[in-house]
Write a protein that holds these residues in place. Structure first.
Motif, PDB file in Angstrom:
ATOM      1  N   PHE B  32     -11.431  88.648 -17.800  1.00  0.00           N
ATOM      2  CA  PHE B  32     -10.555  87.612 -17.245  1.00  0.00           C
ATOM      3  C   PHE B  32     -11.323  86.452 -16.623  1.00  0.00           C
ATOM      4  O   PHE B  32     -10.820  85.746 -15.759  1.00  0.00           O
ATOM      5  CB  PHE B  32      -9.573  88.237 -16.256  1.00  0.00           C
ATOM      6  N   PHE B  34     -14.144  86.234 -14.736  1.00  0.00           N
ATOM      7  CA  PHE B  34     -14.880  86.257 -13.478  1.00  0.00           C
ATOM      8  C   PHE B  34     -16.283  86.792 -13.752  1.00  0.00           C
ATOM      9  O   PHE B  34     -16.493  87.554 -14.693  1.00  0.00           O
ATOM     10  CB  PHE B  34     -14.200  87.161 -12.448  1.00  0.00           C
ATOM     11  N   GLN B 316     -12.222  88.574  -2.993  1.00  0.00           N
ATOM     12  CA  GLN B 316     -11.149  87.624  -3.285  1.00  0.00           C
ATOM     13  C   GLN B 316     -11.490  86.240  -2.758  1.00  0.00           C
ATOM     14  O   GLN B 316     -11.351  85.242  -3.461  1.00  0.00           O
ATOM     15  CB  GLN B 316      -9.840  88.128  -2.667  1.00  0.00           C
ATOM     16  N   VAL B 321     -11.923  86.781  -7.216  1.00  0.00           N
ATOM     17  CA  VAL B 321     -11.362  87.906  -7.968  1.00  0.00           C
ATOM     18  C   VAL B 321     -10.211  88.511  -7.159  1.00  0.00           C
ATOM     19  O   VAL B 321     -10.406  88.873  -6.006  1.00  0.00           O
ATOM     20  CB  VAL B 321     -12.420  88.995  -8.218  1.00  0.00           C
ATOM     21  N   PRO B 322      -9.012  88.633  -7.749  1.00  0.00           N
ATOM     22  CA  PRO B 322      -7.911  89.207  -6.980  1.00  0.00           C
ATOM     23  C   PRO B 322      -8.260  90.586  -6.420  1.00  0.00           C
ATOM     24  O   PRO B 322      -8.871  91.407  -7.099  1.00  0.00           O
ATOM     25  CB  PRO B 322      -6.778  89.310  -8.013  1.00  0.00           C
ATOM     26  N   PHE B 323      -7.848  90.815  -5.181  1.00  0.00           N
ATOM     27  CA  PHE B 323      -8.144  92.040  -4.458  1.00  0.00           C
ATOM     28  C   PHE B 323      -7.725  93.289  -5.232  1.00  0.00           C
ATOM     29  O   PHE B 323      -8.361  94.335  -5.143  1.00  0.00           O
ATOM     30  CB  PHE B 323      -7.420  91.999  -3.105  1.00  0.00           C
ATOM     31  N   GLU B 324      -6.647  93.171  -6.005  1.00  0.00           N
ATOM     32  CA  GLU B 324      -6.067  94.352  -6.669  1.00  0.00           C
ATOM     33  C   GLU B 324      -7.045  95.047  -7.606  1.00  0.00           C
ATOM     34  O   GLU B 324      -6.871  96.221  -7.916  1.00  0.00           O
ATOM     35  CB  GLU B 324      -4.811  93.967  -7.440  1.00  0.00           C
ATOM     36  N   ILE B 325      -8.078  94.334  -8.042  1.00  0.00           N
ATOM     37  CA  ILE B 325      -9.060  94.959  -8.931  1.00  0.00           C
ATOM     38  C   ILE B 325      -9.640  96.216  -8.272  1.00  0.00           C
ATOM     39  O   ILE B 325      -9.956  97.199  -8.928  1.00  0.00           O
ATOM     40  CB  ILE B 325     -10.196  93.953  -9.287  1.00  0.00           C
ATOM     41  N   ASN B 327      -8.102  98.356  -6.319  1.00  0.00           N
ATOM     42  CA  ASN B 327      -7.214  99.503  -6.488  1.00  0.00           C
ATOM     43  C   ASN B 327      -7.220 100.001  -7.929  1.00  0.00           C
ATOM     44  O   ASN B 327      -7.028 101.190  -8.177  1.00  0.00           O
ATOM     45  CB  ASN B 327      -5.794  99.146  -6.052  1.00  0.00           C
ATOM     46  N   VAL B 328      -7.447  99.091  -8.872  1.00  0.00           N
ATOM     47  CA  VAL B 328      -7.588  99.524 -10.261  1.00  0.00           C
ATOM     48  C   VAL B 328      -8.832 100.403 -10.379  1.00  0.00           C
ATOM     49  O   VAL B 328      -8.804 101.476 -10.988  1.00  0.00           O
ATOM     50  CB  VAL B 328      -7.684  98.316 -11.217  1.00  0.00           C
TER      51      VAL B 328
END
Lengths: 318, 377
Positions: B32, B34, B316, B321-325, B327-328
């Motif tokens: 994506f 980054f 982030q 980079v979105p924080f949710e990565i 949790n993934v």
């Protein structure tokens, strides 16, 4: 409000809330009948909601009124793809079913919101313009009273879901596929001896749960929430799981339970407009589906009575 | 020799899971657009770069240690406590409520009482599914999941409709607790650059030792493990499995409740409306699984998780980079732990081992987890 109007309001909103639960609970039934416990239904619904909304936003211009319907199919396919994770882990790699399902639930909202942030630059999508609105059956809506209650300004996907439940019942209890699916969930060793491909049927069960759960999520998002964020699906997948158990792993039972839970959920939304109900504290209506599940489990089921081999991995002996 | 290799394999599985999770996270970032190197750099920088961020990382690990301990106790007895979120929320709400009711008691009295109130609330919330499991055979998985939501909505109701208005600063949050109920330690916090790290950390370390002691050195721990290994055999040996089931759930809920207590009395110093289940619940489950339920494993994986989470926030802002990565990646790590069977087989094939054939065969013929319960949920 007239009595007929009141009944129609209650029924329609109950149907709106039931539809995602019916489909997802049917999905759970297919999975558990094949012997794979699927607590990942919640995550599967999240992926369905996510893809349904993204599809809807991106192609509303192209497909017009058909958009949300195609969105349901897209949600189902993405849900199916996502459930492959659970299938591979549990069927092929002997993972614990609960842990794998929990992984699905942890992964889905994170992945969904990550992609939303990458694509739209914010944590939640815009509201969709083209949603699953209300539908009147031509002709049938003119029947006095019954037409007003059941066929005028009602929620079409609900009738679709009920239809799918009847088909699912037929498939599971009357067809060769269903017999084999059940045999794999009850006694995989015996099924294997008779030449049934245990792994194949377990994969089918889980993938069907992904398809139906994804459709359920897409319907929820395109009718109730209208957009996608981390909090779009809160507990609907778990309630569907409960509906499946409540319905004793029978598609028609699961459908009935889902309609009941949908009704309970809708009460907390429309309750303020109803006499008597409006005097009940909203928190009670909010927690009712969850409390009911616990009470029903204790009173009517006790020791779990699902498919014998559900939750157990099958290892083909050489 | 063979034994040593087996032990190396069991340590390698979690380590490899973490590495694989991070690699896939890097691939996702790259796909994506980054830069994963910058991403992970800013993650490490934000979580371990200075004393303040180290303090925040330690602070984040504190509740995770508690909820992970809670999960591991129930898991030793063969139960899946998915209700850690709800039990922690009970602990949080109860400890803060107690502090608000008795704001002026001296600290030596008030603080311990608040902690006990929170622990009891967590224990009570877990006792319900434990009791139902023991006497009605109801699946603790379903009941704890449902209880999470019951507790979630009830907590908002209690804050908004039960608490007197004078306890609230707004409709969505309670007043701050007084210093006498706080786990805040001025010196510690100042040492770590003004971060919110607090005395809860020491409680968590004590908890780690305590659980190790209970599980390995006491009769109760022995009984819990025996029931987990074989409920029928332990019943035959004269242990009451009903009692053990309830006790293990109560103990599990106690620690989950303490996870909420350190959030309430330590990190936030108040209670506020929660819109979804507390993340420390499911994260604690993940920490425990990665740490294989042992105290030292839990400590290490809790630290790793908080590096990911605190670092994710920095990632982030630092790398976009979105924080949710994060949790993934966490979900991926647990996925790899869950499919450890296939990893063990691969490792046994790769690693030099005289009896490798036998080990592989052994692994392949035993199923992952045959707990003999069956019958679905």
């Amino acid at each position: 409000m007239s009595t007929v109007g009141l009944i129609s309001l209650i029924l329609t909103s109950a149907l709106v809330y039931s539809t995602p639960l019916i489909l997802t609970a049917l999905g759970g039934t297919f999975s558990e009948r094949s012997g794979i416990v699927n607590v990942g239904l919640e995550g599967i619904m999240v992926m369905g909601a996510f893809s349904g909304i993204v599809f809807n936003l991106e192609s509303a211009g192209r497909f017009g009124g058909w958009t949300p319907w195609i969105g349901i199919i897209v949600g189902g396919l993405v849900g199916m793809l996502f459930s492959l994770l659970h299938a591979v882990a549990t069927v092929s790699f002997r993972a614990d079913h609960i842990i794998s399902g929990t992984v699905v639930n942890l992964m889905a909202p994170a992945l969904g919101v990550f992609l939303i942030k990458v694509w739209y630059g914010k944590g939640q999508t815009d509201n969709i313009d083209s949603n699953l609105g209300y539908f009147s059956f031509p002709g049938l809506e003119d029947i006095p009273i019954i037409g007003d209650i059941f066929f005028k300004n009602t929620f079409l996907p609900a009738y679709l879901a009920i239809g799918i439940a009847i088909v699912a019942w037929y498939v599971i209890s009357k067809t060769r596929f269903g017999l084999r699916l059940r045999s794999v969930g009850e006694h995989p060793q015996a099924a294997d001896t008779l030449g049934v491909n245990v792994y194949l049927f377990r994969y089918s069960g889980v993938l069907l749960s992904g398809l139906l759960g994804g459709m359920g999520g897409a319907i929820f998002a395109q009718s109730i929430s209208g957009n996608f964020s981390a909090g779009t699906i809160v507990g609907q997948g778990y309630i569907s799981l409960a509906a499946m158990i409540f319905g004793k792993w029978n598609p028609l039972g699961a459908m009935g339970a889902a309609i009941f839970f949908g009704f309970a959920q809708s009460l907390s939304i429309i309750g303020a407009q109803l006499p008597v109900i409006s005097s009940i504290p909203p928190v009670l209506l909010q927690i009712a589906p969850y409390l009911l599940t616990i009470i029903v489990l204790v009173l009517f089921l006790g020791r779990s009575s699902g498919p014998q081999a559900s939750g157990k991995n099958y290892v083909k002996s050489k | 020799m063979n034994d040593r290799n087996a032990r190396i394999r069991s340590i390698l599985v979690p380590v490899l899971s973490v590495i694989l999770g991070l690699i896939i996270g890097a691939i996702l970032m790259a796909v994506f657009g980054f830069n994963p190197v910058i991403g992970y750099q800013s993650m490490l920088n934000a979580s371990l770069g200075n004393l303040r961020s180290i303090g925040e990382t330690l602070r984040q690990a504190t509740p995770l240690i508690f909820t992970a301990l809670g999960f591991s106790i129930a898991n030793s007895a063969g139960f899946f406590n998915i209700g850690l979120s709800g039990q922690a929320l009970c602990g949080w709400l109860a400890s803060v409520s107690f502090a608000l009711v008795f704001p002026d008691l001296p600290k030596v009295v008030l603080l311990p009482l608040c902690i006990i109130a929170g622990a009891l609330a967590g224990a009570l919330a877990a006792a319900v599914p434990g009791f139902l499991r023991a006497y009605f055979g109801t699946s603790e998985v379903i009941v704890t999941i449902m209880m999470n939501y019951v507790v979630l909505y009830l907590s908002t109701f209690i804050l908004q409709d039960v608490m007197p208005e004078s306890f609230r600063s707004s409709l969505d949050s309670s007043n701050r607790i007084t210093e006498n109920a706080s786990l805040n330690m001025e010196g510690l916090s100042r040492f770590f650059g003004g971060s919110r790290v607090n005395a809860g950390l020491f409680l968590a370390l004590i908890g780690l030792v305590l659980v190790w002691f209970i599980m390995k050195k006491t009769t109760l721990g022995y009984e819990i493990r025996a029931v987990g290994l074989s409920p029928n055999a332990s019943e035959y040996a004269g242990m009451s499995s009903k009692r053990t089931i309830i006790l293990s759930m109560v103990l599990s809920g106690t620690f989950a409740g303490l996870g909420g207590v350190v959030e309430g009395l330590g990190t936030y110093q108040n209670f506020f409306v929660q819109t979804e289940s507390l993340s420390i619940g499911f994260d604690g489950l993940a920490v425990s699984l990665l740490g294989a339920g042992s105290s030292i494993g839990i400590l290490l994986s809790a630290l790793l998780f908080s590096v990911l989470q605190i670092g994710g926030l920095g990632m982030q802002t630092g790398a976009g980079v979105p924080f949710e990565i994060v949790n993934v990646v966490i979900a991926l790590i647990i996925f790899f732990v869950a499919i450890s069977y296939i990893m063990r087989v691969l490792l046994a094939k790769i690693m030099p081992d005289k009896r490798k054939e036998e080990v592989v065969q052994n692994l392949e013929s035993t199923s992952g987890k045959q707990d003999g319960k069956g019958g679905g949920l």
